[in-house]
Design a protein around this motif. Structure first.
Motif, PDB file in Angstrom:
ATOM      1  N   GLN A  31      -1.867 -14.148   6.607  1.00 56.62           N
ATOM      2  CA  GLN A  31      -0.621 -14.529   7.271  1.00 56.62           C
ATOM      3  C   GLN A  31       0.265 -13.288   7.378  1.00 56.62           C
ATOM      4  O   GLN A  31       0.987 -12.945   6.456  1.00 56.62           O
ATOM      5  CB  GLN A  31       0.101 -15.622   6.479  1.00 56.62           C
ATOM      6  CG  GLN A  31      -0.553 -16.984   6.551  1.00 56.62           C
ATOM      7  CD  GLN A  31      -1.881 -17.077   5.845  1.00 56.62           C
ATOM      8  OE1 GLN A  31      -2.888 -17.449   6.444  1.00 56.62           O
ATOM      9  NE2 GLN A  31      -1.917 -16.715   4.571  1.00 56.62           N
ATOM     10  N   GLU A  32       0.163 -12.607   8.501  1.00 51.90           N
ATOM     11  CA  GLU A  32       0.981 -11.415   8.739  1.00 51.90           C
ATOM     12  C   GLU A  32       1.859 -11.659   9.977  1.00 51.90           C
ATOM     13  O   GLU A  32       1.906 -10.858  10.906  1.00 51.90           O
ATOM     14  CB  GLU A  32       0.105 -10.170   8.908  1.00 51.90           C
ATOM     15  CG  GLU A  32       0.842  -8.888   8.594  1.00 51.90           C
ATOM     16  CD  GLU A  32      -0.072  -7.667   8.547  1.00 51.90           C
ATOM     17  OE1 GLU A  32       0.439  -6.574   8.275  1.00 51.90           O
ATOM     18  OE2 GLU A  32      -1.285  -7.801   8.786  1.00 51.90           O
ATOM     19  N   TRP A  33       2.539 -12.800   9.940  1.00 56.36           N
ATOM     20  CA  TRP A  33       3.367 -13.238  11.051  1.00 56.36           C
ATOM     21  C   TRP A  33       4.595 -12.337  11.242  1.00 56.36           C
ATOM     22  O   TRP A  33       4.964 -11.569  10.349  1.00 56.36           O
ATOM     23  CB  TRP A  33       3.862 -14.660  10.796  1.00 56.36           C
ATOM     24  CG  TRP A  33       2.827 -15.722  10.644  1.00 56.36           C
ATOM     25  CD1 TRP A  33       2.490 -16.368   9.489  1.00 56.36           C
ATOM     26  CD2 TRP A  33       2.013 -16.308  11.671  1.00 56.36           C
ATOM     27  NE1 TRP A  33       1.519 -17.320   9.730  1.00 56.36           N
ATOM     28  CE2 TRP A  33       1.208 -17.301  11.064  1.00 56.36           C
ATOM     29  CE3 TRP A  33       1.891 -16.095  13.048  1.00 56.36           C
ATOM     30  CZ2 TRP A  33       0.301 -18.079  11.788  1.00 56.36           C
ATOM     31  CZ3 TRP A  33       0.991 -16.859  13.769  1.00 56.36           C
ATOM     32  CH2 TRP A  33       0.207 -17.835  13.138  1.00 56.36           C
ATOM     33  N   ASP A  34       5.254 -12.514  12.386  1.00 55.78           N
ATOM     34  CA  ASP A  34       6.551 -11.893  12.602  1.00 55.78           C
ATOM     35  C   ASP A  34       7.586 -12.506  11.656  1.00 55.78           C
ATOM     36  O   ASP A  34       7.369 -13.584  11.087  1.00 55.78           O
ATOM     37  CB  ASP A  34       7.005 -12.093  14.053  1.00 55.78           C
ATOM     38  CG  ASP A  34       6.193 -11.252  15.033  1.00 55.78           C
ATOM     39  OD1 ASP A  34       5.424 -10.386  14.573  1.00 55.78           O
ATOM     40  OD2 ASP A  34       6.325 -11.493  16.255  1.00 55.78           O
ATOM     41  N   ASP A  35       8.738 -11.852  11.549  1.00 54.55           N
ATOM     42  CA  ASP A  35       9.739 -12.240  10.556  1.00 54.55           C
ATOM     43  C   ASP A  35      10.278 -13.653  10.737  1.00 54.55           C
ATOM     44  O   ASP A  35      10.740 -14.271   9.769  1.00 54.55           O
ATOM     45  CB  ASP A  35      10.906 -11.252  10.573  1.00 54.55           C
ATOM     46  CG  ASP A  35      10.515  -9.889  10.035  1.00 54.55           C
ATOM     47  OD1 ASP A  35       9.476  -9.784   9.367  1.00 54.55           O
ATOM     48  OD2 ASP A  35      11.264  -8.917  10.294  1.00 54.55           O
ATOM     49  N   THR A  36      10.262 -14.192  11.954  1.00 50.67           N
ATOM     50  CA  THR A  36      10.877 -15.495  12.204  1.00 50.67           C
ATOM     51  C   THR A  36       9.888 -16.655  12.154  1.00 50.67           C
ATOM     52  O   THR A  36      10.281 -17.816  12.324  1.00 50.67           O
ATOM     53  CB  THR A  36      11.573 -15.508  13.575  1.00 50.67           C
ATOM     54  OG1 THR A  36      10.595 -15.208  14.594  1.00 50.67           O
ATOM     55  CG2 THR A  36      12.691 -14.470  13.626  1.00 50.67           C
ATOM     56  N   ALA A  37       8.628 -16.399  11.925  1.00 48.59           N
ATOM     57  CA  ALA A  37       7.599 -17.437  12.014  1.00 48.59           C
ATOM     58  C   ALA A  37       7.736 -18.479  10.902  1.00 48.59           C
ATOM     59  O   ALA A  37       8.144 -18.180   9.780  1.00 48.59           O
ATOM     60  CB  ALA A  37       6.211 -16.804  11.962  1.00 48.59           C
ATOM     61  N   LEU A  38       7.353 -19.723  11.235  1.00 50.40           N
ATOM     62  CA  LEU A  38       7.268 -20.828  10.283  1.00 50.40           C
ATOM     63  C   LEU A  38       5.827 -21.329  10.288  1.00 50.40           C
ATOM     64  O   LEU A  38       5.263 -21.597  11.354  1.00 50.40           O
ATOM     65  CB  LEU A  38       8.211 -21.970  10.675  1.00 50.40           C
ATOM     66  CG  LEU A  38       9.695 -21.638  10.834  1.00 50.40           C
ATOM     67  CD1 LEU A  38      10.457 -22.861  11.329  1.00 50.40           C
ATOM     68  CD2 LEU A  38      10.283 -21.134   9.517  1.00 50.40           C
ATOM     69  N   HIS A  39       5.242 -21.481   9.096  1.00 51.14           N
ATOM     70  CA  HIS A  39       3.823 -21.827   9.025  1.00 51.14           C
ATOM     71  C   HIS A  39       3.569 -22.725   7.829  1.00 51.14           C
ATOM     72  O   HIS A  39       3.856 -22.356   6.684  1.00 51.14           O
ATOM     73  CB  HIS A  39       2.984 -20.543   8.912  1.00 51.14           C
ATOM     74  CG  HIS A  39       1.509 -20.780   8.877  1.00 51.14           C
ATOM     75  ND1 HIS A  39       0.632 -19.895   8.289  1.00 51.14           N
ATOM     76  CD2 HIS A  39       0.744 -21.806   9.336  1.00 51.14           C
ATOM     77  CE1 HIS A  39      -0.599 -20.355   8.402  1.00 51.14           C
ATOM     78  NE2 HIS A  39      -0.555 -21.519   9.030  1.00 51.14           N
ATOM     79  N   LEU A  40       3.038 -23.913   8.089  1.00 51.41           N
ATOM     80  CA  LEU A  40       2.614 -24.837   7.049  1.00 51.41           C
ATOM     81  C   LEU A  40       1.122 -25.078   7.217  1.00 51.41           C
ATOM     82  O   LEU A  40       0.671 -25.423   8.311  1.00 51.41           O
ATOM     83  CB  LEU A  40       3.362 -26.172   7.156  1.00 51.41           C
ATOM     84  CG  LEU A  40       4.883 -26.123   7.075  1.00 51.41           C
ATOM     85  CD1 LEU A  40       5.462 -27.524   7.261  1.00 51.41           C
ATOM     86  CD2 LEU A  40       5.343 -25.534   5.760  1.00 51.41           C
ATOM     87  N   ALA A  72      -7.931  -1.703   4.227  1.00 47.35           N
ATOM     88  CA  ALA A  72      -7.086  -0.541   4.521  1.00 47.35           C
ATOM     89  C   ALA A  72      -5.807  -0.971   5.231  1.00 47.35           C
ATOM     90  O   ALA A  72      -4.709  -0.461   4.938  1.00 47.35           O
ATOM     91  CB  ALA A  72      -7.867   0.464   5.369  1.00 47.35           C
ATOM     92  N   ARG A  73      -5.927  -1.895   6.179  1.00 46.75           N
ATOM     93  CA  ARG A  73      -4.750  -2.385   6.895  1.00 46.75           C
ATOM     94  C   ARG A  73      -3.765  -3.074   5.954  1.00 46.75           C
ATOM     95  O   ARG A  73      -2.549  -2.879   6.044  1.00 46.75           O
ATOM     96  CB  ARG A  73      -5.186  -3.363   7.983  1.00 46.75           C
ATOM     97  CG  ARG A  73      -4.057  -3.808   8.899  1.00 46.75           C
ATOM     98  CD  ARG A  73      -4.511  -4.885   9.845  1.00 46.75           C
ATOM     99  NE  ARG A  73      -3.898  -6.176   9.509  1.00 46.75           N
ATOM    100  CZ  ARG A  73      -4.347  -7.334   9.955  1.00 46.75           C
ATOM    101  NH1 ARG A  73      -5.445  -7.383  10.695  1.00 46.75           N
ATOM    102  NH2 ARG A  73      -3.729  -8.455   9.639  1.00 46.75           N
ATOM    103  N   LEU A  74      -4.282  -3.871   5.030  1.00 46.42           N
ATOM    104  CA  LEU A  74      -3.404  -4.580   4.101  1.00 46.42           C
ATOM    105  C   LEU A  74      -2.761  -3.620   3.102  1.00 46.42           C
ATOM    106  O   LEU A  74      -1.598  -3.804   2.717  1.00 46.42           O
ATOM    107  CB  LEU A  74      -4.185  -5.672   3.378  1.00 46.42           C
ATOM    108  CG  LEU A  74      -4.679  -6.814   4.273  1.00 46.42           C
ATOM    109  CD1 LEU A  74      -5.515  -7.799   3.473  1.00 46.42           C
ATOM    110  CD2 LEU A  74      -3.519  -7.528   4.955  1.00 46.42           C
ATOM    111  N   HIS A  75      -3.495  -2.585   2.694  1.00 43.35           N
ATOM    112  CA  HIS A  75      -2.888  -1.569   1.836  1.00 43.35           C
ATOM    113  C   HIS A  75      -1.720  -0.890   2.554  1.00 43.35           C
ATOM    114  O   HIS A  75      -0.665  -0.640   1.954  1.00 43.35           O
ATOM    115  CB  HIS A  75      -3.933  -0.530   1.417  1.00 43.35           C
ATOM    116  CG  HIS A  75      -4.820  -0.970   0.294  1.00 43.35           C
ATOM    117  ND1 HIS A  75      -4.333  -1.281  -0.952  1.00 43.35           N
ATOM    118  CD2 HIS A  75      -6.160  -1.155   0.235  1.00 43.35           C
ATOM    119  CE1 HIS A  75      -5.325  -1.638  -1.745  1.00 43.35           C
ATOM    120  NE2 HIS A  75      -6.444  -1.579  -1.050  1.00 43.35           N
TER     121      HIS A  75
END
Length: 378
Positions: free
Chosen positions: A173-182, A364-367
């Motif tokens: 879950q690397e959403w934008d700052d405004t995202a809502l996710h359940l 690598a991307r997550l680091h």
């Protein structure tokens, strides 16, 4: 029925975790007030549109490469495997189940190549989704579900492992700052099968991912990992459930998180149920949180329920605290500046989970994403 000393009456027994109400119908759940045990830590008012609103359940764009041993297709909600792994236990998940039109079915056979399925740009309209991952008998492979961009999404994910399958499922879950996710994620693990399940939650305004693993047949194993970094105003939540329902099953649950900034809030609830028939069970769960600033809150609640005394072992642990001064002293004593020492401690703490993924490009991307979070925390 016996009267308590305060004069009241016991009107209902204490509910075991496996007896929690479940339904695929949204209207069968009572309205959410925010006082319920499963909602009391969540910012319910920010989530009303996903819990009760009308949802777009149509298929959406997904990107994925060709990978040997895997197939990806949209299937009707009447598909025979839909509903195999689990049933919604909250009103938001039931809303998604009621609303979705087709399920995204990912199938693994034999020695499947790594498959990354990416979705991005879902937009700001409330949406429902349903994903089904099935692993044939003896199948092996790694599936990455990569979520990016903006979203207002409530969804269910089902994972079904047939006998002796051994797969890893990573949900990013690397959403934008405004995202809502359940999200509710259900896994059914068959005879001798092994599931490694990894949750990575970094982006989004409110992200609540609740995984459950049903060790349904003898010899089933589950390793559930999670890593998360909450910054100012961000709410990241995980409610984990492991149900040992067969003999000689094994599970390990390890979630680690960091919090920085005013209003950063994380929630981890870990429920483990060892059923009456689950003799020889071996299970352990733990949650660790690292607090980087004032103004944060980490709720961490492990629960263990045992219905048979014939087990190999069971335990749980939870800890929330600031930096380990001994680790910082060790690094500074070797000439490493304090800021760099703190960065190394945090990265080392969280990287233990990232390294479980087994896919170098994603790791690598997550680091890099964690490095960016730490840069912003200075």
């Amino acid at each position: 029925m016996t009267e308590h000393s305060h004069g009241g009456w016991a009107t209902a027994p204490v509910q075991t975790r496996s007896e929690r109400f479940a339904s695929t119908a949204h209207d069968e759940f009572p309205e959410v007030t925010g006082r319920e045990a499963i909602w009391k830590f969540s910012p319910v008012d920010r989530l009303r549109g996903l819990i009760d609103g009308e949802l777009d359940g149509s298929p959406y764009a997904v990107l994925y490469p060709e990978a040997a041993g895997t197939t990806v297709e949209w299937v009707d909600r009447s598909h025979e495997l839909v509903g195999t792994a689990g049933t919604p236990e909250d009103r938001a998940a039931a809303n998604a189940w009621t609303s979705f039109e087709k399920a995204l079915h990912i199938r693994l056979d034999g020695e499947a190549e790594t498959l990354t399925v990416t979705r991005t740009g879902l937009g700001d309209a409330p949406r429902a989704a349903h994903t089904l991952i099935t692993a044939a008998a003896g199948a092996t492979g790694l599936i990455v579900l990569d979520s990016q961009g903006d979203a207002r999404l409530t969804e269910n994910l089902e994972i079904v492992l047939e006998a002796d399958a051994n797969i890893t499922v990573v949900s990013v879950q690397e959403w934008d700052d405004t995202a809502l996710h359940l999200a509710s994620q259900f896994a059914r693990i068959g005879h001798g099968a092994t599931l490694t399940h990894i949750i990575v939650s970094l982006g989004g305004s409110v992200v609540r991912v609740n995984p459950s693993a049903h060790l349904a047949e003898e010899g089933a194993e589950a390793e559930l990992y999670g890593v998360y970094f909450a910054d100012a105003g961000q709410h990241l939540e995980q409610q984990v459930y492991v149900h040992h329902d067969a003999p000689h099953t094994r599970s390990r649950v390890t979630y680690k998180g960091a919090l920085n900034g005013e209003g950063a809030h994380t929630v981890w609830i870990g429920d483990v149920l060892i059923g009456r028939d689950a003799t020889g069970t071996d299970t352990y769960e733990q949650n660790r949180n690292l607090v980087l600033s004032d103004g944060t809150r980490a709720d961490s609640i492990p629960n263990l329920e045992i219905e048979t005394g014939d087990i190999e072992g069971a335990g749980h642990a939870s800890a929330t605290g600031r930096f380990d001064d001994e680790q910082l002293f060790y690094l500074q004593a070797r000439g490493i500046p304090e800021d760099e020492a703190r960065r190394l401690v945090v990265l080392g703490f969280l990287s233990e989970i990232v390294q479980k993924i087994g896919e170098p490009v994603l790791e690598a991307r997550l680091h890099e994403a964690l490095e960016a979070e730490l840069q912003a925390a200075r």
